[in-house]
Design a protein around this motif. Structure first.
Motif, PDB file in Angstrom:
ATOM      1  N   GLU A  79      12.254   3.007  -5.861  1.00 42.92           N
ATOM      2  CA  GLU A  79      11.431   4.088  -6.408  1.00 42.92           C
ATOM      3  C   GLU A  79      12.261   5.362  -6.535  1.00 42.92           C
ATOM      4  OE1 GLU A  79       8.874   7.399  -6.771  1.00 42.92           O
ATOM      5  OE2 GLU A  79       9.818   7.033  -4.838  1.00 42.92           O
ATOM      6  N   ARG A  80      13.028   5.653  -5.484  1.00 38.66           N
ATOM      7  CA  ARG A  80      13.792   6.896  -5.470  1.00 38.66           C
ATOM      8  C   ARG A  80      14.861   6.893  -6.556  1.00 38.66           C
ATOM      9  NH1 ARG A  80      14.777  10.816  -1.609  1.00 38.66           N
ATOM     10  NH2 ARG A  80      12.561  10.712  -1.203  1.00 38.66           N
ATOM     11  N   ILE A  81      15.575   5.761  -6.703  1.00 39.74           N
ATOM     12  CA  ILE A  81      16.730   5.744  -7.604  1.00 39.74           C
ATOM     13  C   ILE A  81      16.314   5.509  -9.050  1.00 39.74           C
ATOM     14  CG2 ILE A  81      18.855   4.505  -8.173  1.00 39.74           C
ATOM     15  CD1 ILE A  81      19.054   3.884  -5.138  1.00 39.74           C
ATOM     16  N   ALA A  82      15.456   4.508  -9.273  1.00 39.35           N
ATOM     17  CA  ALA A  82      15.256   4.052 -10.650  1.00 39.35           C
ATOM     18  C   ALA A  82      13.984   4.574 -11.296  1.00 39.35           C
ATOM     19  CB  ALA A  82      15.260   2.533 -10.694  1.00 39.35           C
ATOM     20  N   TYR A  83      12.977   4.953 -10.500  1.00 38.78           N
ATOM     21  CA  TYR A  83      11.715   5.329 -11.143  1.00 38.78           C
ATOM     22  C   TYR A  83      11.456   6.823 -11.097  1.00 38.78           C
ATOM     23  CZ  TYR A  83      10.847   0.344 -10.620  1.00 38.78           C
ATOM     24  OH  TYR A  83      10.943  -1.020 -10.663  1.00 38.78           O
ATOM     25  N   ARG A  84      11.817   7.472  -9.981  1.00 39.65           N
ATOM     26  CA  ARG A  84      11.462   8.880  -9.863  1.00 39.65           C
ATOM     27  C   ARG A  84      12.069   9.743 -10.963  1.00 39.65           C
ATOM     28  NH1 ARG A  84      11.262  11.759  -4.084  1.00 39.65           N
ATOM     29  NH2 ARG A  84       9.929   9.955  -3.727  1.00 39.65           N
ATOM     30  N   PRO A  85      13.346   9.513 -11.347  1.00 40.94           N
ATOM     31  CA  PRO A  85      13.893  10.372 -12.411  1.00 40.94           C
ATOM     32  C   PRO A  85      13.179  10.199 -13.751  1.00 40.94           C
ATOM     33  CG  PRO A  85      15.630   9.129 -11.320  1.00 40.94           C
ATOM     34  CD  PRO A  85      14.344   8.570 -10.841  1.00 40.94           C
ATOM     35  N   LEU A  86      12.413   9.120 -13.880  1.00 36.85           N
ATOM     36  CA  LEU A  86      11.805   8.823 -15.176  1.00 36.85           C
ATOM     37  C   LEU A  86      10.327   9.196 -15.225  1.00 36.85           C
ATOM     38  CD1 LEU A  86      13.366   5.326 -15.702  1.00 36.85           C
ATOM     39  CD2 LEU A  86      14.053   7.436 -16.767  1.00 36.85           C
ATOM     40  N   ARG A  87       9.868   9.869 -14.181  1.00 31.58           N
ATOM     41  CA  ARG A  87       8.438  10.129 -14.135  1.00 31.58           C
ATOM     42  C   ARG A  87       8.013  11.030 -15.297  1.00 31.58           C
ATOM     43  NH1 ARG A  87       6.904  11.429  -8.367  1.00 31.58           N
ATOM     44  NH2 ARG A  87       7.927   9.447  -7.952  1.00 31.58           N
ATOM     45  N   GLY A  88       6.902  10.705 -15.909  1.00 30.56           N
ATOM     46  CA  GLY A  88       6.399  11.538 -16.994  1.00 30.56           C
ATOM     47  C   GLY A  88       6.940  11.141 -18.348  1.00 30.56           C
TER      48      GLY A  88
END
Lengths: 389, 406
Positions: free
Chosen positions: B93-102
Motif C-alpha cells: 500500500e505504501r509503495i505502490a498505491y499511496r502515490p497513486l491515490r486520487g
C-alpha cells in the motif's frame, strides 16, 4: 498576481525550460522526418544480418517485436485512446492465430490462400470482439478490466479443453507458410520461390510493411472525428455523451477494431511460428502487451511501437549479456516487467514517448504551457493583463 | 443421487466457499475504502500459504509427531502466516498505491497488476518454482461422522475458523473506533479527513486486516490440500474477487454470501449430474420470471401518476410487462410509458432471449441428465459466473456498499 505565480513555480521553471528547449528542437523537425528515420532504421536492420554483423536470432526477435508492435498498436486503441483497460487482449490474438492454424494446416487438410486466411482471422477476432463488447461496455472501467480478464481466461481454458478442434495443450503444428498465390506449384524454385514467405527475413519485411501501414492509418484515425470522440470518452464520458457522442457505438467500434488488429497479428504470428499452443496466450502475455503500451506512452502511436520493440528486445539483450539459462531467465524477465509497470505508473505515467494530451495531464506540466492555456481561458474576462507572463 | 453424496458435496462447497470468503473480505474492504481492485491480494494469500508451509517444514513435523508439538507448530505457522502478509500488505500500500491515490480507476489497477507479477516472481525466486508440499499429519487425514456422512475434521475446522473470523471482523467494523473510521473513509474520504480521521492510517489498517485474513486463508489451504503452487494466488484471487462482486462489492456480509454461493456452484457444478443441476436452472428461471413479471411491474405501477391510473392503462402496462418484461422495465425507466403500447412480437422474443436461453439450457440438461461436467471445466465455471454477474447484476446479490461520488 503575475509575481505570485512566478514565485510559486520558482524552482520548477528551470527544469521545465530545459525540457521545453529539448522539445522545441525535437518539434522543429517535421513529424515525417521522424517517421522516415524510424522506418529507415527498421528497414535497414535486417541488412546487418545479411552482411553478418548480427545473428539470425536477432532477426527472429525483430519479427516477434514487430508482431507485438501490431498488438500494442491495437491495444492502444482501447487502452490509450478510449481509456478502457482490456486485460484479455491476448484472447483476440488467439482467435486470429487459431483461425489461421485451422484454415491453413494439415489438421483438417485445409489450405486456404494467405490473403483469405488473414482476412478470415481478422474477421473472426472482430466478431469475438463485437460479441464480448455487446454486454460489457456498460460496465465501469475496473469491472470492464476484470470481465475482459475472465474472457481471456475462458478462451484459453476452452482452447485447452476443446481437444478435437484445437489439439488441446499440444497445439496445432505444421502450419503452411504463407503463399501469395494459392495455385503456386509445390516446386520451390525459380520465380515461384519468391511468392512463398518462409524465411525470417521475408517475414520481417512482411510484418514491417503491416506495422507501417497500420501506424499511418491509426495516426489518421486518431486525428479524425472518431479519434476525437474516443479521446473525449476517455477524458469525461458524461461530457462526451452530452456533446452528442454515442458512447456505446464509439466504444464498440474501438473494441472491434482493436480485436481485428489482434486477430491480424495473431494470424501473422501463427504463420511465422509454424506451431501454436495455448501457452502463447497466457494472461501474462496480455499483461506484457499492457506493459508495452504503458511503457511507450498510452495514446502515443510511436510510443507504443517503441515500447513493444524495447520490451521484446530487452530480454534478448540481457540474455546475451548474462548468458543466463533460459528457465532461470524467464523469471527475472517477468520480474523486470512487473517492476517496470509499477515504476512507470508512479514516476512517469505518460510513458517514454508521451502523447501530448497525456503529457499535459501528467505531473510535470510546463508552467508556461499551463499559463498559456489559462490565458486563453480567461481571455474574455476582466483583468486579463494580470495573467500575462 | 444419494443423500450422502449431496451432503459431502455441500460440505466440500462450504469449505471452499469459506476459504474464498477469507480472501474476498480483503478485496471487498479495500474496494470499499479505495474504490480499486487490489489485484495483488491473491499473491498476498499465496505468500501466507508459502510462509506457513515452510515454517511447518522447518519445524520438521510429520505424521508421527506428538499432537502437542503439532499444535505448537501450527500455532507458530499461524503467527508467521499472519505477520508476513500483514507486513507485505502494508508495504504494498505504501509503495505502490499511496502515490497513486486520487488518480483515475485504471492507473492503480495497473500498478496492482505490476505488484502481483513482482510478488509471483519473487515467490519463484525465493521458494523455487515447484509446489510446496507439507507432510501428511494425523490432523489432515482425520475424519468424523457428521449427520451420517464422513467429513474431514479439517473441513469443519476451516468452516468454524472462518465463521469466527468473519464474526470478529463484523464486530470490528461495526462496533469499534477504527471500524467507524473505516466506514467513514469509505463513504467520503475528504469529509472523514475534515472530521479528524487519519485516513492514511485507516487505509493502512484496512490493508493489514485484509492481508492477515488472506494469510490465514493461505495456511488453511496448505493444511487442507497439502500443497500450494506459486501461481495459485491468481486463480484464488480471481475467484475471491468474483465472490466479492457476487455478493456486492464493499459489502462484508455480501462477500461471505457470494463466496459460499460461488464455492457451492463450483463444487456442485462438477460433482452432481446435469439432471440435478437443471433444477437449479429451473429455479433461477422461475425466480427471474417472478421478479420480472410480478414484482417489478407492481413496484413500477405504484410510481404511475395518480391522474393516469385508469384501470385500462394499468392493465395495458401489465400486459406488456408480462409479454416483454425487459422492454417494459427499460421504457418505464426512460419515462416513456406511451411507447410501451407499441411492442412487436419480434421485440418480445428478442427481449426475452435471456429467459429463452435458460429454458433451452434446462431442457438440454434434462435430456442429458446422467452426464456430468468434466472437472477440467471447473475453473471456467467461476469465470463464467464472474462475467454473468458483472454483465447482468454488477451490484451483486446483497447490493454494493460503495458510495460513488460523481
Amino acid at each position: 498576481m503575475a509575481t505570485r505565480m512566478e514565485t510559486s513555480s520558482g524552482r520548477g521553471t528551470a527544469t521545465a525550460h530545459r525540457g521545453a528547449a529539448v522539445r522545441r528542437i525535437a518539434s522543429a523537425m517535421p513529424a515525417w522526418v521522424w517517421w522516415l528515420a524510424g522506418i529507415a532504421i527498421a528497414a535497414g536492420f535486417p541488412l546487418l544480418n545479411v552482411i553478418g554483423v548480427v545473428e539470425t536470432a536477432w532477426l527472429r526477435v525483430g519479427v516477434v517485436s514487430l508482431i507485438f508492435a501490431l498488438l500494442a498498436l491495437g491495444l492502444n486503441i482501447v487502452m490509450g485512446e478510449t481509456g478502457l483497460l482490456n486485460l484479455g487482449y491476448i484472447a483476440f490474438f488467439a482467435f486470429g492465430a487459431y483461425t489461421t492454424a485451422l484454415l491453413s494446416s494439415p489438421k483438417f487438410e485445409i489450405h486456404w490462400p494467405f490473403l483469405a486466411v488473414i482476412v478470415a482471422s481478422t474477421l473472426v477476432a472482430m466478431v469475438a470482439g463485437f460479441l464480448i463488447s455487446l454486454p460489457t461496455l456498460r460496465l465501469r472501467g475496473d469491472y470492464l478490466a476484470i470481465v475482459t480478464l475472465a474472457f481471456g481466461e475462458i478462451v484459453r481454458l476452452t482452447i485447452i479443453n476443446l481437444v478435437p478442434l484445437t489439439n488441446g495443450p499440444n497445439g496445432i503444428t505444421g502450419i503452411y507458410p504463407p503463399r501469395l498465390f494459392a495455385d503456386a506449384k509445390p516446386a520451390l524454385e525459380g520465380i515461384e520461390a519468391w511468392f512463398i514467405i518462409d524465411k525470417p527475413l521475408e517475414y520481417y519485411y512482411l510484418v514491417l510493411v503491416c506495422v507501417v501501414v497500420l501506424a499511418v492509418l491509426l495516426t489518421n484515425l486518431k486525428n479524425s472525428r472518431i479519434g476525437r470522440a474516443w479521446n473525449a470518452l476517455r477524458e469525461d464520458e458524461l461530457a462526451a455523451i452530452s456533446s452528442g457522442i454515442t458512447a456505446v457505438r464509439a466504444k464498440m467500434l474501438s473494441v472491434v477494431l482493436s480485436a481485428g488488429i489482434a486477430g491480424f497479428a495473431g494470424s501473422l504470428f501463427a504463420y511465422y511460428s509454424n506451431v501454436i499452443s495455448p501457452e502463447s496466450f497466457l494472461f501474462m502475455q496480455s499483461v506484457i502487451v499492457v506493459c508495452m503500451v504503458v511503457l511507450g506512452g498510452m495514446g502515443s502511436i510511436p510510443g507504443v511501437m517503441l515500447g513493444a520493440i524495447a520490451l521484446q528486445a530487452l530480454p534478448q539483450l540481457i540474455r546475451e549479456a548474462a548468458g543466463a539459462a533460459r528457465s532461470d531467465f524467464e523469471v527475472y524477465r517477468m520480474l523486470i516487467y512487473g517492476v517496470l509497470i509499477v515504476v512507470m505508473v508512479i514516476v512517469r505515467p505518460e510513458g517514454l514517448l508521451p502523447d501530448k494530451i497525456f503529457r499535459r495531464e501528467a505531473h510535470e506540466v510546463d508552467p508556461r504551457e499551463l499559463e498559456m492555456t489559462r490565458q486563453s481561458l480567461f481571455d474574455l474576462e476582466e483583468g486579463e493583463k494580470d495573467l500575462e507572463v | 443421487m444419494s443423500f450422502d453424496h449431496i451432503m459431502s458435496v455441500t460440505i466440500g462447497g462450504l469449505t471452499v466457499g469459506m476459504i474464498y470468503a477469507l480472501i474476498a473480505l480483503g478485496y471487498t474492504m479495500v474496494y470499499g475504502v479505495l474504490k480499486f481492485i487490489n489485484f495483488a491480494h491473491g499473491e498476498v494469500f499465496t505468500v501466507g500459504g508459502y510462509v506457513a508451509a515452510f515454517s511447518l517444514l522447518a519445524m520438521g513435523i510429520d505424521a508421527s509427531t506428538p499432537w502437542l508439538k503439532v499444535a505448537g507448530a501450527i500455532a507458530l505457522a499461524l503467527v508467521a502466516a499472519v505477520t508476513v502478509p500483514m507486513v507485505l500488505g502494508f508495504l504494498i500500500e505504501r509503495i505502490a498505491y499511496r502515490p497513486l491515490r486520487g488518480r483515475s480507476r485504471i492507473i492503480p489497477l495497473l500498478s496492482a497488476i505490476g505488484v502481483s507479477i513482482v510478488l509471483q516472481q519473487l515467490i519463484i525466486i525465493i521458494f523455487g518454482p515447484k509446489p510446496v508440499t507439507i507432510p501428511t499429519l494425523a490432523l489432515s487425514s482425520a475424519s468424523v461422522s457428521f449427520l451420517g456422512v464422513n467429513v474431514r475434521v479439517l473441513a469443519l475446522v476451516i468452516i468454524a475458523v472462518s465463521a469466527a473470523l468473519m464474526i470478529g471482523l463484523t464486530y470490528l467494523v461495526k462496533s469499534t473506533r477504527i471500524g467507524k473510521a473505516m466506514r467513514a473513509t469509505s463513504q467520503d474520504m475528504e469529509a472523514a479527513e475534515m472530521m479528524g480521521i487519519d485516513t492514511n492510517r485507516t487505509i493502512a489498517f484496512t490493508f493489514l486486516v485484509g492481508s492477515a485474513l488472506a494469510g490465514i486463508g493461505g495456511l488453511l489451504v496448505v493444511m487442507y490440500y497439502g500443497s500450494l503452487k506459486y501461481d495459485a494466488g491468481f486463480l484464488y484471487g480471481l475467484k475471491a474477487f468474483t465472490a466479492a462482486v457476487l455478493g456486492g462489492i464493499g459489502n462484508i456480509p455480501g462477500a461471505v454470501v457470494g463466496a459460499i454461493v460461488l464455492g457451492m456452484t463450483e463444487t456442485y457444478g462438477v460433482s452432481v449430474d446435469l439432471g440435478f443441476l437443471a433444477w437449479f436452472v429451473v429455479a433461477g428461471l422461475v425466480l427471474g420470471l417472478y421478479v420480472q413479471m410480478v414484482r417489478v411491474p407492481n413496484r413500477r405501477l405504484a410510481h404511475i401518476a395518480a391522474d393516469r391510473r385508469t384501470p385500462e392503462y394499468e392493465r395495458s402496462i401489465m400486459n406488456v410487462y408480462r409479454l416483454t418484461p425487459y422492454h417494459g422495465i427499460k421504457t418505464l425507466l426512460a419515462e416513456r410509458t406511451d411507447a410501451l403500447l407499441s411492442v412487436s412480437a419480434v421485440d418480445a422474443v428478442r427481449l426475452m432471449a435471456g429467459n429463452i436461453f435458460l429454458a433451452v439450457l434446462a431442457a438440454v440438461m434434462f435430456i442429458n441428465s446422467s452426464a456430468r461436467i468434466d472437472t477440467r471445466w471447473q475453473p471456467v465455471i467461476a469465470f463464467v459466473v464472474l462475467m454473468v454477474i458483472l454483465m447482468f447484476r454488477p451490484s451483486g446479490i446483497l447490493g454494493e456498499a460503495v458510495t460513488e461520488k460523481v
